[in-house]
Scaffold this motif. Structure first.
Motif, PDB file in Angstrom:
ATOM      1  N   ASP A 125       0.852  -1.189   0.000  1.00  0.00           N
ATOM      2  CA  ASP A 125       0.000   0.000   0.000  1.00  0.00           C
ATOM      3  C   ASP A 125       0.885   1.235   0.000  1.00  0.00           C
ATOM      4  OD1 ASP A 125      -2.213  -1.682   0.228  1.00  0.00           O
ATOM      5  OD2 ASP A 125      -2.248  -1.543   2.408  1.00  0.00           O
ATOM      6  N   THR A 126       0.521   2.207  -0.804  1.00  0.00           N
ATOM      7  CA  THR A 126       1.267   3.456  -0.887  1.00  0.00           C
ATOM      8  C   THR A 126       0.447   4.561  -0.230  1.00  0.00           C
ATOM      9  OG1 THR A 126       2.254   2.725  -2.962  1.00  0.00           O
ATOM     10  CG2 THR A 126       2.428   5.075  -2.439  1.00  0.00           C
ATOM     11  N   TRP A 127       1.054   5.210   0.736  1.00  0.00           N
ATOM     12  CA  TRP A 127       0.410   6.282   1.502  1.00  0.00           C
ATOM     13  C   TRP A 127       1.159   7.593   1.264  1.00  0.00           C
ATOM     14  CZ3 TRP A 127      -3.726   5.162   4.848  1.00  0.00           C
ATOM     15  CH2 TRP A 127      -3.994   3.807   5.036  1.00  0.00           C
ATOM     16  N   ILE A 128       0.415   8.684   1.258  1.00  0.00           N
ATOM     17  CA  ILE A 128       1.045  10.011   1.229  1.00  0.00           C
ATOM     18  C   ILE A 128       0.475  10.845   2.369  1.00  0.00           C
ATOM     19  CG2 ILE A 128       1.564  10.013  -1.247  1.00  0.00           C
ATOM     20  CD1 ILE A 128      -0.876  11.908  -1.609  1.00  0.00           C
ATOM     21  N   ASN A 129       1.295  11.780   2.822  1.00  0.00           N
ATOM     22  CA  ASN A 129       0.842  12.704   3.842  1.00  0.00           C
ATOM     23  C   ASN A 129       0.294  13.923   3.107  1.00  0.00           C
ATOM     24  OD1 ASN A 129       0.622  14.686   5.891  1.00  0.00           O
ATOM     25  ND2 ASN A 129       2.018  13.478   7.142  1.00  0.00           N
ATOM     26  N   LYS A 130      -1.009  14.047   3.138  1.00  0.00           N
ATOM     27  CA  LYS A 130      -1.714  15.108   2.416  1.00  0.00           C
ATOM     28  C   LYS A 130      -2.292  16.079   3.443  1.00  0.00           C
ATOM     29  CE  LYS A 130      -4.336  14.655  -1.788  1.00  0.00           C
ATOM     30  NZ  LYS A 130      -5.389  13.919  -2.482  1.00  0.00           N
ATOM     31  N   ASN A 131      -1.741  17.258   3.501  1.00  0.00           N
ATOM     32  CA  ASN A 131      -2.207  18.289   4.437  1.00  0.00           C
ATOM     33  C   ASN A 131      -2.207  17.788   5.885  1.00  0.00           C
ATOM     34  OD1 ASN A 131      -2.712  20.052   2.228  1.00  0.00           O
ATOM     35  ND2 ASN A 131      -4.690  19.066   1.919  1.00  0.00           N
ATOM     36  N   GLY A 132      -1.164  17.028   6.245  1.00  0.00           N
ATOM     37  CA  GLY A 132      -1.027  16.563   7.618  1.00  0.00           C
ATOM     38  C   GLY A 132      -1.748  15.256   7.932  1.00  0.00           C
ATOM     39  N   THR A 133      -2.394  14.662   6.934  1.00  0.00           N
ATOM     40  CA  THR A 133      -3.135  13.416   7.140  1.00  0.00           C
ATOM     41  C   THR A 133      -2.620  12.349   6.183  1.00  0.00           C
ATOM     42  OG1 THR A 133      -5.124  14.658   7.741  1.00  0.00           O
ATOM     43  CG2 THR A 133      -5.439  12.367   7.103  1.00  0.00           C
ATOM     44  N   TRP A 134      -2.344  11.155   6.715  1.00  0.00           N
ATOM     45  CA  TRP A 134      -1.913  10.048   5.871  1.00  0.00           C
ATOM     46  C   TRP A 134      -3.123   9.436   5.176  1.00  0.00           C
ATOM     47  CZ3 TRP A 134       2.963   9.160   4.598  1.00  0.00           C
ATOM     48  CH2 TRP A 134       3.960   9.713   5.412  1.00  0.00           C
ATOM     49  N   ILE A 135      -2.997   9.227   3.866  1.00  0.00           N
ATOM     50  CA  ILE A 135      -4.093   8.683   3.070  1.00  0.00           C
ATOM     51  C   ILE A 135      -3.520   7.728   2.023  1.00  0.00           C
ATOM     52  CG2 ILE A 135      -4.120  10.638   1.450  1.00  0.00           C
ATOM     53  CD1 ILE A 135      -7.299  10.337   1.746  1.00  0.00           C
ATOM     54  N   CYS A 136      -4.221   6.626   1.793  1.00  0.00           N
ATOM     55  CA  CYS A 136      -3.732   5.617   0.854  1.00  0.00           C
ATOM     56  C   CYS A 136      -4.100   6.005  -0.576  1.00  0.00           C
ATOM     57  CB  CYS A 136      -4.327   4.244   1.185  1.00  0.00           C
ATOM     58  SG  CYS A 136      -3.647   2.923   0.157  1.00  0.00           S
ATOM     59  N   ILE A 137      -3.093   5.989  -1.469  1.00  0.00           N
ATOM     60  CA  ILE A 137      -3.326   6.362  -2.860  1.00  0.00           C
ATOM     61  C   ILE A 137      -3.247   5.177  -3.823  1.00  0.00           C
ATOM     62  CG2 ILE A 137      -2.599   8.757  -2.564  1.00  0.00           C
ATOM     63  CD1 ILE A 137       0.103   7.887  -3.941  1.00  0.00           C
ATOM     64  N   ALA A 138      -2.647   4.069  -3.380  1.00  0.00           N
ATOM     65  CA  ALA A 138      -2.531   2.897  -4.258  1.00  0.00           C
ATOM     66  C   ALA A 138      -2.379   1.643  -3.411  1.00  0.00           C
ATOM     67  CB  ALA A 138      -1.334   3.037  -5.199  1.00  0.00           C
ATOM     68  N   THR A 139      -2.945   0.543  -3.914  1.00  0.00           N
ATOM     69  CA  THR A 139      -2.848  -0.723  -3.210  1.00  0.00           C
ATOM     70  C   THR A 139      -2.844  -1.880  -4.190  1.00  0.00           C
ATOM     71  OG1 THR A 139      -3.817  -2.114  -1.479  1.00  0.00           O
ATOM     72  CG2 THR A 139      -5.359  -0.847  -2.831  1.00  0.00           C
ATOM     73  N   ASP A 140      -2.103  -2.910  -3.845  1.00  0.00           N
ATOM     74  CA  ASP A 140      -2.038  -4.117  -4.666  1.00  0.00           C
ATOM     75  C   ASP A 140      -1.869  -5.300  -3.733  1.00  0.00           C
ATOM     76  OD1 ASP A 140      -1.698  -5.939  -6.787  1.00  0.00           O
ATOM     77  OD2 ASP A 140       0.455  -5.600  -6.841  1.00  0.00           O
ATOM     78  N   ALA A 141      -2.612  -6.365  -3.985  1.00  0.00           N
ATOM     79  CA  ALA A 141      -2.459  -7.607  -3.228  1.00  0.00           C
ATOM     80  C   ALA A 141      -2.302  -8.737  -4.235  1.00  0.00           C
ATOM     81  CB  ALA A 141      -3.661  -7.847  -2.330  1.00  0.00           C
ATOM     82  N   THR A 142      -1.241  -9.497  -4.086  1.00  0.00           N
ATOM     83  CA  THR A 142      -0.925 -10.580  -5.005  1.00  0.00           C
ATOM     84  C   THR A 142      -1.024 -11.912  -4.262  1.00  0.00           C
ATOM     85  OG1 THR A 142       0.582  -9.115  -6.183  1.00  0.00           O
ATOM     86  CG2 THR A 142       0.838 -11.478  -6.560  1.00  0.00           C
ATOM     87  N   PRO A 143      -1.802 -12.857  -4.806  1.00  0.00           N
ATOM     88  CA  PRO A 143      -1.881 -14.166  -4.145  1.00  0.00           C
ATOM     89  C   PRO A 143      -0.503 -14.821  -4.071  1.00  0.00           C
ATOM     90  CG  PRO A 143      -3.557 -13.951  -5.847  1.00  0.00           C
ATOM     91  CD  PRO A 143      -2.637 -12.776  -5.986  1.00  0.00           C
ATOM     92  N   ILE A 144      -0.231 -15.452  -2.933  1.00  0.00           N
ATOM     93  CA  ILE A 144       1.015 -16.199  -2.762  1.00  0.00           C
ATOM     94  C   ILE A 144       0.687 -17.644  -3.105  1.00  0.00           C
ATOM     95  CG2 ILE A 144       2.789 -16.938  -1.140  1.00  0.00           C
ATOM     96  CD1 ILE A 144       2.264 -14.357   0.432  1.00  0.00           C
ATOM     97  N   THR A 145       1.318 -18.124  -4.158  1.00  0.00           N
ATOM     98  CA  THR A 145       0.992 -19.465  -4.636  1.00  0.00           C
ATOM     99  C   THR A 145       2.102 -20.480  -4.384  1.00  0.00           C
ATOM    100  OG1 THR A 145       1.818 -18.892  -6.833  1.00  0.00           O
ATOM    101  CG2 THR A 145      -0.541 -18.587  -6.430  1.00  0.00           C
ATOM    102  N   HIS A 146       3.254 -20.020  -3.895  1.00  0.00           N
ATOM    103  CA  HIS A 146       4.365 -20.946  -3.650  1.00  0.00           C
ATOM    104  C   HIS A 146       4.322 -21.433  -2.212  1.00  0.00           C
ATOM    105  CE1 HIS A 146       6.639 -17.958  -1.347  1.00  0.00           C
ATOM    106  NE2 HIS A 146       6.234 -17.083  -2.244  1.00  0.00           N
ATOM    107  N   ALA A 147       5.032 -22.495  -1.957  1.00  0.00           N
ATOM    108  CA  ALA A 147       5.015 -23.124  -0.627  1.00  0.00           C
ATOM    109  C   ALA A 147       5.851 -22.358   0.398  1.00  0.00           C
ATOM    110  CB  ALA A 147       5.544 -24.559  -0.719  1.00  0.00           C
ATOM    111  N   GLY A 148       6.731 -21.485  -0.029  1.00  0.00           N
ATOM    112  CA  GLY A 148       7.633 -20.774   0.888  1.00  0.00           C
ATOM    113  C   GLY A 148       6.980 -19.600   1.553  1.00  0.00           C
ATOM    114  N   MET A 149       5.976 -19.848   2.346  1.00  0.00           N
ATOM    115  CA  MET A 149       5.272 -18.771   3.053  1.00  0.00           C
ATOM    116  C   MET A 149       6.186 -18.172   4.123  1.00  0.00           C
ATOM    117  SD  MET A 149       2.265 -17.842   2.274  1.00  0.00           S
ATOM    118  CE  MET A 149       1.960 -17.050   3.817  1.00  0.00           C
ATOM    119  N   PRO A 150       5.987 -16.867   4.388  1.00  0.00           N
ATOM    120  CA  PRO A 150       6.809 -16.216   5.434  1.00  0.00           C
ATOM    121  C   PRO A 150       6.560 -16.798   6.798  1.00  0.00           C
ATOM    122  CG  PRO A 150       5.048 -14.745   4.650  1.00  0.00           C
ATOM    123  CD  PRO A 150       4.983 -16.018   3.851  1.00  0.00           C
TER     124      PRO A 150
END
Length: 157
Positions: free
Chosen positions: A132-157
């Motif tokens: 997620d990409t956040w910017i501080n806009k006029n003193g307030t943090w707000i999210c401007i972009a987000t991406d979620a990618t499925p994890i399909t490999h066995a090497g989970m964190p």
């Protein structure tokens, strides 16, 4: 000559001390920004679970870019409509990992989230890595972009 050498040393020490104070101040600001963005990430998760589109709307920028699993894009209004229309067959679980990096007025949140859902009548859990990409806009943090990618490999964190 002795006095001018001492002044150079004294000024060098003073400059070093000032630089250290500025560095510590910047680190404190980064820590505060990280804490704010972490809190907003948690608020996002709770609002999503509850279907609270008003709370979600307050932390997402009007020009939000959301990248779906299949690569398609959603706007803020499309995302909020999908949350409102959700049949409740998918539920985010608290992030399994979450890190925030701050770059001035921009923050990047990176983590892994588990999503519980129903597939062919069976309960399933799949994992997604998000950014997620956040910017501080006029003193307030707000999210401007987000991406979620499925994890399909066995090497989970």
């Amino acid at each position: 000559m002795k006095w001018s050498g001492r002044w150079v040393v004294a000024l060098s020490i003073l400059t070093l001390m000032c630089a250290t104070v500025l560095l510590v101040s910047a680190q404190d600001e980064d820590a505060a920004a990280r804490a704010q963005v972490l809190a907003l990430e948690k608020a996002w998760n709770q609002a999503y679970k509850a279907g609270d589109t008003k709370a979600l709307a307050s932390i997402l920028d009007n020009s939000l870019v959301l990248v779906e699993d299949d690569g398609s894009l959603k706007t803020k209004s499309e995302f909020l409509a999908s949350v409102k229309a959700s049949s409740g067959n998918q539920e985010q679980i608290a992030p399994e990992s979450l890190t925030v990096r701050v770059f001035g007025n921009t923050a990047i949140a990176i983590g892994v989230i588990a999503v519980r859902g129903t597939q062919r009548g069976k309960s399933v859990v799949h994992h997604e890595r998000f950014i997620d990409t956040w910017i501080n806009k006029n003193g307030t943090w707000i999210c401007i972009a987000t991406d979620a990618t499925p994890i399909t490999h066995a090497g989970m964190p």
